[in-house]
Design a protein around this motif. Sequence first.
Motif, short mmCIF file in Angstrom:
data_model
loop_
_atom_site.label_atom_id
_atom_site.label_comp_id
_atom_site.label_asym_id
_atom_site.label_seq_id
_atom_site.Cartn_x
_atom_site.Cartn_y
_atom_site.Cartn_z
N UNK A 1 5.19 -7.90 -0.68
CA UNK A 1 3.76 -7.99 -0.38
C UNK A 1 2.98 -7.09 -1.33
N UNK A 2 1.76 -7.54 -1.60
CA UNK A 2 0.76 -6.68 -2.24
C UNK A 2 -0.10 -6.17 -1.10
N UNK A 3 0.00 -4.88 -0.81
CA UNK A 3 -0.63 -4.29 0.37
C UNK A 3 -1.81 -3.41 -0.04
N UNK A 4 -3.01 -3.77 0.44
CA UNK A 4 -4.21 -2.96 0.21
C UNK A 4 -4.69 -2.43 1.56
N UNK B 1 7.61 -3.08 9.72
CA UNK B 1 7.91 -3.82 8.49
C UNK B 1 8.96 -3.13 7.63
N UNK B 2 9.37 -1.93 8.00
CA UNK B 2 10.30 -1.19 7.16
C UNK B 2 11.71 -1.76 7.26
N UNK C 1 2.73 -2.35 -4.01
CA UNK C 1 3.58 -3.53 -3.89
C UNK C 1 4.93 -3.06 -3.39
N UNK C 2 5.37 -3.62 -2.27
CA UNK C 2 6.62 -3.16 -1.69
C UNK C 2 7.28 -4.29 -0.89
N UNK C 3 8.52 -4.03 -0.51
CA UNK C 3 9.28 -5.01 0.27
C UNK C 3 9.07 -4.73 1.75
N UNK D 1 9.07 5.96 -1.76
CA UNK D 1 7.99 6.48 -2.61
C UNK D 1 6.68 5.74 -2.33
N UNK D 2 6.77 4.43 -2.10
CA UNK D 2 5.57 3.65 -1.78
C UNK D 2 5.02 4.04 -0.42
#
Length: 513
Positions: A229-232, A190-191, A216-218, A198-199
């Motif tokens: 996305x909000x990633x948990x 996904x990168x 929260x990252x791209x 930093x995320x």
Amino acid sequence: MKVINRVGHKVLLVEANRLDRAVFRQVVEPEDFSYNYFVAGNVSEAKGALESQAFDVIITDYIFEDGTVFDILNLVTDTPVIVVTAVADEKTAVNVMKAGAYDYLVKDPALNYLMILPVKIENAIKRKKTEKRLLLLESAVVHANDAIIILEAKPSSDRRGRQIIYVNEAFTRMTGYTFEEATSRTLRIFRGPRTELAKLDKIRRALENFEPVRVELINYRKDGSEFWVECSIVPVFDKKGTCMHWVSVQRDITERKLAEEERERLLEQIESINADLTELNQELETIGAERTMSLMALTVADRVRNPAAMIGGRCRRILEKENLTENLRKNLLYILEGAEELDKIVRDFENFLRNRQSKFRIEDINRVVESVVSVVEREASYKGIKMTVKLSTEPLRIKMQKDLLRVAIFHVVKNAIEATSRGGTITVETFREGDYIAAAVTDTGDGIPEEEVENVFKPFFSTKECGFGMGLPLVRQIISEHLGSLIVESKPGHMTTFKMLFPERWKEEKFCC
């Protein structure tokens, strides 16, 4: 069919041998078993019981006068079946288990199987509950709108990152990767260029410490497109506290992020508009003061210069006479001195007007119109008014006081917005008209009655309920100072056009001072 009523789960015993049924009852009835027992002697009785009610577990012999255990297994779909029989054949046990039995117990002469049977019943019921919970959980995961990813607990020695071992359908819809494509890879798929390091570092530290994390990252889809996305990510531990897996839930928040970015842009635009409006207000205040001084200068020049000249000339003629008393001559000289002082004041005001002429510079009127439109187009949009701007493709340079002309055009466009209803259109255009440069503002408002067209330029006349009637007179004055003219064309009920005409070149003798 015999029924033993107890509070708790329902158990169906299917036993052909009466002695075994009696032994079963003797063993279980005195004990504190929290079950309701239903006893059937053959397949037919079992079928009748199963058709009338549901059971939590079935205990059955292998063979009956009207069938076998396989007939019992065919009658049920999701009820655990424990086979208890004297047939101690390994092949038979394997076939029964393959057919769907939960467990297989062999009857022994010492009846030890009856001692272990309650444990088997408990385990069967617990296992069934667990299966139901897992099915419910699986259904929730499979049909969830959010992408769900399950990762291995620790990365393999030959791989950077934890391997993906499960993804749901929402994951495929969100990312474009199929189950097969994703489960052989890691979260690194996904990168992309705008993924914040930093995320990623925050996620790495949480995984190393077996701690839950939310960021929260791209991310990037299979086709290379990016999305927010909000990633948990949370660890899953077993009873011993060992991390077995990681579960990541990812929600697409692209629309929310775009809305936040749009909100930020709007706030910046509002701040910019407020700054422009503040600047315009300051310009209006300055212009108001200048207008006052200009009127004073014109009044002095018009009303004081001629009387002062007349008084001075009369005094000089009288002073030429010889038979004047000393006191009269002294008074006449005093009056002459005052007249000359008034003449000096008039010249000072005339110099003031000449100095104002020096503020004029050659500028492109297109740029002035653009600066005005950038301030007011947001207000027009909020009112549901379409604003069309048609600027000349060539520079239209005239001699102007830029700030003054900007205020005049602003007033005209602002009036057009106030006169136009939702769904209407305002057209702002610049063009060359003979030896003149034109700036025109046309609105689709209600128009101006023919008898009121000339009145709109009179101070304190207004067609608006809360208007003071000073805007258009000021506009006309500014345009006249640019040696231009303001033309109004209106069709009541349809449209109004305010056209400002400016000479491309000034003839200096036209400038009145």
